[in-house]
Scaffold this motif. Structure first.
Motif, PDB file in Angstrom:
ATOM      1  N   ARG A  17       0.794  -1.340  -0.138  1.00  0.00           N
ATOM      2  CA  ARG A  17      -0.162   0.045  -0.011  1.00  0.00           C
ATOM      3  C   ARG A  17       1.008   1.053   0.026  1.00  0.00           C
ATOM      4  NH1 ARG A  17      -3.938  -2.498   3.642  1.00  0.00           N
ATOM      5  NH2 ARG A  17      -2.565  -1.697   5.391  1.00  0.00           N
ATOM      6  N   ALA A  18       1.868   1.384   0.763  1.00  0.00           N
ATOM      7  CA  ALA A  18       2.803   2.633   0.868  1.00  0.00           C
ATOM      8  C   ALA A  18       3.439   2.562  -0.584  1.00  0.00           C
ATOM      9  CB  ALA A  18       3.771   2.261   1.843  1.00  0.00           C
ATOM     10  N   TYR A  22       2.851   6.001  -2.739  1.00  0.00           N
ATOM     11  CA  TYR A  22       3.920   6.701  -2.794  1.00  0.00           C
ATOM     12  C   TYR A  22       4.994   6.422  -3.507  1.00  0.00           C
ATOM     13  CZ  TYR A  22       1.565   9.042   1.515  1.00  0.00           C
ATOM     14  OH  TYR A  22       0.665   9.440   2.437  1.00  0.00           O
ATOM     15  N   PRO A  23       4.819   6.053  -4.765  1.00  0.00           N
ATOM     16  CA  PRO A  23       5.771   5.360  -5.590  1.00  0.00           C
ATOM     17  C   PRO A  23       7.056   6.323  -5.853  1.00  0.00           C
ATOM     18  CG  PRO A  23       3.952   6.262  -6.860  1.00  0.00           C
ATOM     19  CD  PRO A  23       3.568   6.539  -5.376  1.00  0.00           C
ATOM     20  N   GLU A  24       7.091   7.611  -5.662  1.00  0.00           N
ATOM     21  CA  GLU A  24       8.573   8.093  -5.885  1.00  0.00           C
ATOM     22  C   GLU A  24       9.209   8.004  -4.711  1.00  0.00           C
ATOM     23  OE1 GLU A  24       5.282  10.698  -3.741  1.00  0.00           O
ATOM     24  OE2 GLU A  24       5.070   9.582  -5.530  1.00  0.00           O
ATOM     25  N   VAL A  33       8.688   6.997   3.853  1.00  0.00           N
ATOM     26  CA  VAL A  33       7.903   5.962   3.252  1.00  0.00           C
ATOM     27  C   VAL A  33       8.890   4.679   3.028  1.00  0.00           C
ATOM     28  CG1 VAL A  33       6.653   5.247   1.084  1.00  0.00           C
ATOM     29  CG2 VAL A  33       6.353   7.324   2.480  1.00  0.00           C
ATOM     30  N   GLY A  34      10.043   5.108   2.187  1.00  0.00           N
ATOM     31  CA  GLY A  34      10.850   4.109   1.975  1.00  0.00           C
ATOM     32  C   GLY A  34      11.567   3.360   2.965  1.00  0.00           C
ATOM     33  N   ASP A  39      11.477  -1.595   6.651  1.00  0.00           N
ATOM     34  CA  ASP A  39      11.020  -2.080   7.778  1.00  0.00           C
ATOM     35  C   ASP A  39      10.001  -3.174   7.915  1.00  0.00           C
ATOM     36  OD1 ASP A  39      13.020  -0.289   9.091  1.00  0.00           O
ATOM     37  OD2 ASP A  39      11.575   1.017   9.909  1.00  0.00           O
ATOM     38  N   TYR A  40       8.722  -2.929   7.112  1.00  0.00           N
ATOM     39  CA  TYR A  40       7.973  -3.817   7.023  1.00  0.00           C
ATOM     40  C   TYR A  40       8.495  -4.911   6.379  1.00  0.00           C
ATOM     41  CZ  TYR A  40       4.404  -0.071   7.855  1.00  0.00           C
ATOM     42  OH  TYR A  40       3.465   0.841   8.486  1.00  0.00           O
TER      43      TYR A  40
END
Length: 67
Positions: A17-18, A22-24, A33-34, A39-40
């Motif tokens: 989902r992230a 937020y693909p960029e 986000v990255g 971490d996930y």
């Protein structure tokens, strides 16, 4: 109590989902986000590794008990 699938799959779904939202920033671990995606994914992989190790230990213990 969550099922075995829940925690690993939930982490992987959150990462996906992230990435979609937020693909960029998804491939840049320096961004929030990255970093979260990494971490996930790391947590999901570690939980899976620990599960596999526990299953292996359980099998070995059962073999030892059965002789």
């Amino acid at each position: 109590m969550p099922s075995e699938e829940d925690i690993v799959e939930r982490l992987r779904r959150r990462a996906a989902r992230a990435r979609d939202r937020y693909p960029e920033d998804a491939d840049d671990p320096a961004t929030l986000v990255g970093g979260l995606i990494q971490d996930y994914e790391a947590a999901a992989q570690e939980i899976q590794r620990m599960r596999d190790a526990l299953k292996s230990l359980s099998r070995e213990a059962l073999r030892a008990m059965l002789g």
